[in-house]
Design an enzyme around this catalytic site. Structure first.
Site, mmCIF file in Angstrom:
data_model
loop_
_atom_site.group_PDB
_atom_site.id
_atom_site.type_symbol
_atom_site.label_atom_id
_atom_site.label_comp_id
_atom_site.label_asym_id
_atom_site.label_seq_id
_atom_site.Cartn_x
_atom_site.Cartn_y
_atom_site.Cartn_z
ATOM 1 N N VAL A 52 -16.445 -8.443 -2.719
ATOM 2 C CA VAL A 52 -17.676 -8.986 -2.150
ATOM 3 C C VAL A 52 -18.883 -8.188 -2.660
ATOM 4 O O VAL A 52 -19.902 -8.754 -3.052
ATOM 5 C CB VAL A 52 -17.630 -8.913 -0.598
ATOM 6 C CG1 VAL A 52 -18.957 -9.357 0.002
ATOM 7 C CG2 VAL A 52 -16.484 -9.745 -0.045
ATOM 8 N N LYS A 112 -0.676 2.490 9.404
ATOM 9 C CA LYS A 112 -1.245 1.400 8.593
ATOM 10 C C LYS A 112 -0.176 0.446 8.095
ATOM 11 O O LYS A 112 0.903 0.877 7.684
ATOM 12 C CB LYS A 112 -1.960 1.970 7.363
ATOM 13 C CG LYS A 112 -3.254 2.691 7.677
ATOM 14 C CD LYS A 112 -3.758 3.397 6.431
ATOM 15 C CE LYS A 112 -5.084 2.855 5.965
ATOM 16 N NZ LYS A 112 -5.634 3.658 4.856
ATOM 17 N N LYS A 161 0.804 -1.221 0.000
ATOM 18 C CA LYS A 161 0.000 0.000 0.000
ATOM 19 C C LYS A 161 0.838 1.273 0.000
ATOM 20 O O LYS A 161 0.406 2.299 -0.506
ATOM 21 C CB LYS A 161 -0.986 -0.029 1.172
ATOM 22 C CG LYS A 161 -2.056 -1.109 0.943
ATOM 23 C CD LYS A 161 -2.761 -1.531 2.207
ATOM 24 C CE LYS A 161 -3.847 -0.576 2.594
ATOM 25 N NZ LYS A 161 -4.687 -1.114 3.681
ATOM 26 N N GLU A 219 -6.505 2.786 -1.317
ATOM 27 C CA GLU A 219 -5.819 1.593 -1.806
ATOM 28 C C GLU A 219 -6.540 1.076 -3.032
ATOM 29 O O GLU A 219 -7.654 1.496 -3.326
ATOM 30 C CB GLU A 219 -5.762 0.503 -0.729
ATOM 31 C CG GLU A 219 -7.122 -0.055 -0.348
ATOM 32 C CD GLU A 219 -7.031 -1.372 0.445
ATOM 33 O OE1 GLU A 219 -5.998 -2.045 0.366
ATOM 34 O OE2 GLU A 219 -8.012 -1.714 1.117
ATOM 35 N N ARG A 242 -8.970 -7.402 -7.499
ATOM 36 C CA ARG A 242 -9.797 -8.618 -7.549
ATOM 37 C C ARG A 242 -11.259 -8.221 -7.673
ATOM 38 O O ARG A 242 -11.577 -7.044 -7.603
ATOM 39 C CB ARG A 242 -9.628 -9.398 -6.241
ATOM 40 C CG ARG A 242 -9.932 -8.497 -5.052
ATOM 41 C CD ARG A 242 -10.086 -9.241 -3.753
ATOM 42 N NE ARG A 242 -9.734 -8.418 -2.608
ATOM 43 C CZ ARG A 242 -10.535 -7.575 -1.974
ATOM 44 N NH1 ARG A 242 -11.781 -7.416 -2.373
ATOM 45 N NH2 ARG A 242 -10.117 -6.860 -0.947
ATOM 46 N N LYS A 257 -2.947 10.897 7.685
ATOM 47 C CA LYS A 257 -3.771 11.735 8.549
ATOM 48 C C LYS A 257 -5.048 10.959 8.823
ATOM 49 O O LYS A 257 -5.602 10.313 7.932
ATOM 50 C CB LYS A 257 -4.082 13.053 7.831
ATOM 51 C CG LYS A 257 -5.127 13.905 8.499
ATOM 52 C CD LYS A 257 -4.563 15.292 8.838
ATOM 53 C CE LYS A 257 -5.438 16.009 9.853
ATOM 54 N NZ LYS A 257 -5.020 15.770 11.259
ATOM 55 N N TYR A 258 -5.517 10.984 10.069
ATOM 56 C CA TYR A 258 -6.744 10.275 10.418
ATOM 57 C C TYR A 258 -7.914 11.231 10.227
ATOM 58 O O TYR A 258 -8.067 12.213 10.960
ATOM 59 C CB TYR A 258 -6.665 9.790 11.862
ATOM 60 C CG TYR A 258 -7.808 8.889 12.267
ATOM 61 C CD1 TYR A 258 -8.048 7.696 11.583
ATOM 62 C CD2 TYR A 258 -8.636 9.219 13.342
ATOM 63 C CE1 TYR A 258 -9.081 6.857 11.952
ATOM 64 C CE2 TYR A 258 -9.670 8.376 13.723
ATOM 65 C CZ TYR A 258 -9.892 7.197 13.020
ATOM 66 O OH TYR A 258 -10.918 6.381 13.396
ATOM 67 N N HIS A 267 -16.408 6.207 2.903
ATOM 68 C CA HIS A 267 -15.620 5.279 2.081
ATOM 69 C C HIS A 267 -16.356 5.156 0.749
ATOM 70 O O HIS A 267 -17.463 4.633 0.702
ATOM 71 C CB HIS A 267 -15.506 3.925 2.784
ATOM 72 C CG HIS A 267 -14.850 2.859 1.953
ATOM 73 N ND1 HIS A 267 -13.727 2.174 2.359
ATOM 74 C CD2 HIS A 267 -15.161 2.356 0.733
ATOM 75 C CE1 HIS A 267 -13.375 1.298 1.425
ATOM 76 N NE2 HIS A 267 -14.244 1.392 0.426
ATOM 77 N N GLY A 320 -8.455 -4.588 7.733
ATOM 78 C CA GLY A 320 -8.379 -3.735 8.916
ATOM 79 C C GLY A 320 -7.293 -4.143 9.904
ATOM 80 O O GLY A 320 -7.190 -3.575 10.990
HETATM 81 P P1 ADP Z 1 -7.899 -2.596 4.742
HETATM 82 O O1 ADP Z 1 -7.183 -2.898 3.463
HETATM 83 O O2 ADP Z 1 -7.258 -3.204 5.951
HETATM 84 O O3 ADP Z 1 -9.365 -2.844 4.657
HETATM 85 P P2 ADP Z 1 -8.168 0.239 4.133
HETATM 86 O O4 ADP Z 1 -6.993 1.064 3.803
HETATM 87 O O5 ADP Z 1 -9.036 -0.202 3.007
HETATM 88 O O6 ADP Z 1 -7.686 -1.036 4.978
HETATM 89 O O7 ADP Z 1 -9.067 0.992 5.189
HETATM 90 C C1 ADP Z 1 -10.199 0.386 5.776
HETATM 91 C C2 ADP Z 1 -11.080 1.405 6.471
HETATM 92 O O8 ADP Z 1 -10.352 2.107 7.455
HETATM 93 C C3 ADP Z 1 -11.619 2.488 5.561
HETATM 94 O O9 ADP Z 1 -12.781 2.082 4.883
HETATM 95 C C4 ADP Z 1 -11.904 3.608 6.569
HETATM 96 O O10 ADP Z 1 -13.094 3.348 7.266
HETATM 97 C C5 ADP Z 1 -10.767 3.462 7.545
HETATM 98 N N1 ADP Z 1 -9.651 4.365 7.180
HETATM 99 C C6 ADP Z 1 -8.600 4.071 6.388
HETATM 100 N N2 ADP Z 1 -7.766 5.117 6.256
HETATM 101 C C7 ADP Z 1 -8.283 6.130 6.993
HETATM 102 C C8 ADP Z 1 -7.888 7.494 7.277
HETATM 103 N N3 ADP Z 1 -6.767 8.014 6.773
HETATM 104 N N4 ADP Z 1 -8.703 8.233 8.064
HETATM 105 C C9 ADP Z 1 -9.836 7.709 8.588
HETATM 106 N N5 ADP Z 1 -10.251 6.452 8.368
HETATM 107 C C10 ADP Z 1 -9.502 5.649 7.584
#
Ligand code: ADP
Length: 456
Positions: A295, A158, A116, A288, A292, A201-202, A208, A165
């Site tokens: 779901v 991450k 990623k 990301e 594939r 940044k969070y 999403h 997750g």
């Molecule tokens: P994974 O591949 O483990 O599923 P993702 O990168 O797709 O991880 O992120 C999964 C979820 O985490 C997102 O749908 C969102 O809800 C939360 N998330 C990811 N990045 C952020 C961020 N920078 N800020 C807030 N929430 C995030």
């Protein structure tokens, strides 16, 4: 076109792929573990091969056994579904070396987007906006803290190899940063065998939003609109819909164009999903790319009329995509993931025998499931036992139909998430389309607080 396709998966997605093959006149081979002998994917495939014991690493993740099954049955292509080996670059490579077509993108695409931190860099390179964060994977704790300060707290740590997750930790301030960093690294190392992490940044209340793309070997890449997947619990999707209530046609075009730009930059083909976070101010950021079928692909199928699995098979056989532009979006579609879990016991898995199984029907209702009355949900795999996918002319109609369908979906013998989903689809904010990725957890927190107050 392929004569015979081996489906390297189980459950509802194995059935989904078998259906697509049957429609195309392609013979199918099911592989199964000892725990899945009584599964419907075994019954509906033309041929079947047992590939080992229940544990996934001995069966559905066992590459030599799957390749051997393809060779013995003379299958000339493998569809990996989602999960298991779907995003395993080595598997895609081994297929290729064994003269078996992997129905998906190239091993190189999987590798590139599977890391990623690298994927972020690739997207930055073609001006696709990414969440403010570290340049790539972080080096050491000290410089990471500097980077985190630069981004501004709270930051999200991450796993570069992340998925589902796992290996994801929020650091609210500098004091807890080092501890959270270590936890994320440990989690990433044990889940993915790779402890590298990066920072983002969070965002406080993002949505999403993901864009479905499809590319072929002739240079065509199209997008098929978005899916809104903000209703999540612990970063796991619960309900998905298309289109998103938050997207204007302009924003859809912009996000779609960014997704196509990213895909074209790496010469992508097959189905892919570019995931974005959409901030409250309307800015969107690449998160990301999943290489594939997902779901939640059916919601896109029902609003576009495109069969994504058949397109994947066509593309893998070298044919052109059946579409050359984004189809017009028709009506509204909502998918509910039905899991064998007990929502009253913190979503604990609820395997066991289903005694009564009565799926709903009626206009606009599609149920993708491998469950039936008498089926024993094994404890070894993920808990998804079915997907309720409901289409309506409007979002309101899709919501009403989904609630009625959930209400008349009868599953007895095990616990399921149906009551929880029903409640969620009646929530005032959900009904109004005011969604964000933290909504579900906020609601659960409120409910727990209310329960504690009334008990006091
Ligand atoms: P994974 O591949 O483990 O599923 P993702 O990168 O797709 O991880 O992120 C999964 C979820 O985490 C997102 O749908 C969102 O809800 C939360 N998330 C990811 N990045 C952020 C961020 N920078 N800020 C807030 N929430 C995030």
């Amino acid at each position: 076109m392929f004569r015979k396709v081996l489906v390297a998966n189980r459950g509802e997605i194995a059935l989904r792929v078998i259906r697509a093959c049957r429609e195309m006149g392609i013979r199918t081979v099911a592989v199964y573990s000892e725990a899945d002998r009584e599964s419907l994917h075994v019954r509906f495939a033309d041929e079947d091969v047992c590939i080992g014991p229940a544990q996934a690493r001995d069966s559905y993740l066992n590459i030599p056994r799957i390749i051997a099954a393809a060779e013995i049955t003379g299958a000339n292509a493998i569809h990996p579904g989602y999960g298991f080996l779907a995003e395993n670059a080595e598997f895609a490579e081994i297929c290729e070396r064994s003269d078996i077509v992997f129905i998906g993108p190239s091993a190189e695409h999987i590798r590139l987007m599977g890391d990623k931190a690298t994927a972020r860099k690739t997207m930055m390179g073609v001006n696709v906006p990414t969440v403010p964060g570290s340049e790539g994977a972080i080096e050491d704790a000290e410089s990471a803290l500097e980077t985190a300060r630069g981004i501004g707290f709270p930051v999200l740590i991450k796993a570069a190899a992340g998925g589902g997750g796992k290996g994801m930790r929020v650091a609210s301030d500098a004091d807890v940063f080092a501890a959270q960093l270590q936890m994320a690294q440990n989690e990433a190392r044990s889940a993915f065998g790779d402890g590298s992490v990066y920072l983002e940044k969070y965002l406080a209340r993002p949505r999403h939003i993901e864009i479905q793309i499809m590319g072929d070997h002739h240079g065509t890449v199209v997008h098929l609109g978005e899916r809104e997947c903000s209703l999540q619990r612990r970063h796991q999707k619960l309900i998905e819909e298309a289109p998103s209530a938050a997207l204007t046609p302009q924003l859809r075009a912009q996000m779609g164009e960014a997704a196509i730009r990213g895909a074209k930059a790496i010469g992508y083909f097959s189905a892919g999903t570019v995931e974005f976070l959409l901030d409250e101010d309307g800015s969107f950021y690449f998160m990301e790319m999943n290489t594939r079928i997902q779901v939640e692909h059916p919601v896109t199928e029902l609003v576009t009329g495109v069969d994504l699995v058949k397109e994947q098979i066509r593309v893998a056989a070298g044919e052109r995509l059946s579409i050359t532009a984004t189809p017009e979006l028709r009506g509204h579609c909502i998918e509910c993931r039905i899991n064998a879990e007990d929502p009253t016991r913190n979503f604990a898995p609820s395997p066991g025998q289903i005694t009564i199984f009565h799926p709903p029907g009626g206009p606009g209702v599609r149920v993708d499931t491998h469950a039936y009355a008498g089926y024993k949900v094994p404890p070894y795999y993920d808990s998804l036992i079915g997907k309720l996918i409901v289409h309506g002319n409007t979002r309101e109609e899709a919501l009403v139909r989904s609630r009625i369908a959930l209400d008349s979906f009868i599953i007895e013998g095990i616990h399921t998430t149906i009551p929880f989903l029903l409640e969620l689809l009646s929530d005032a904010d959900v009904v109004a389309g005011r969604l964000d990725t933290k909504l579900v957890e906020r609601r659960m927190g409120e409910r727990a607080a209310e329960a504690a107050a009334s008990a006091a």
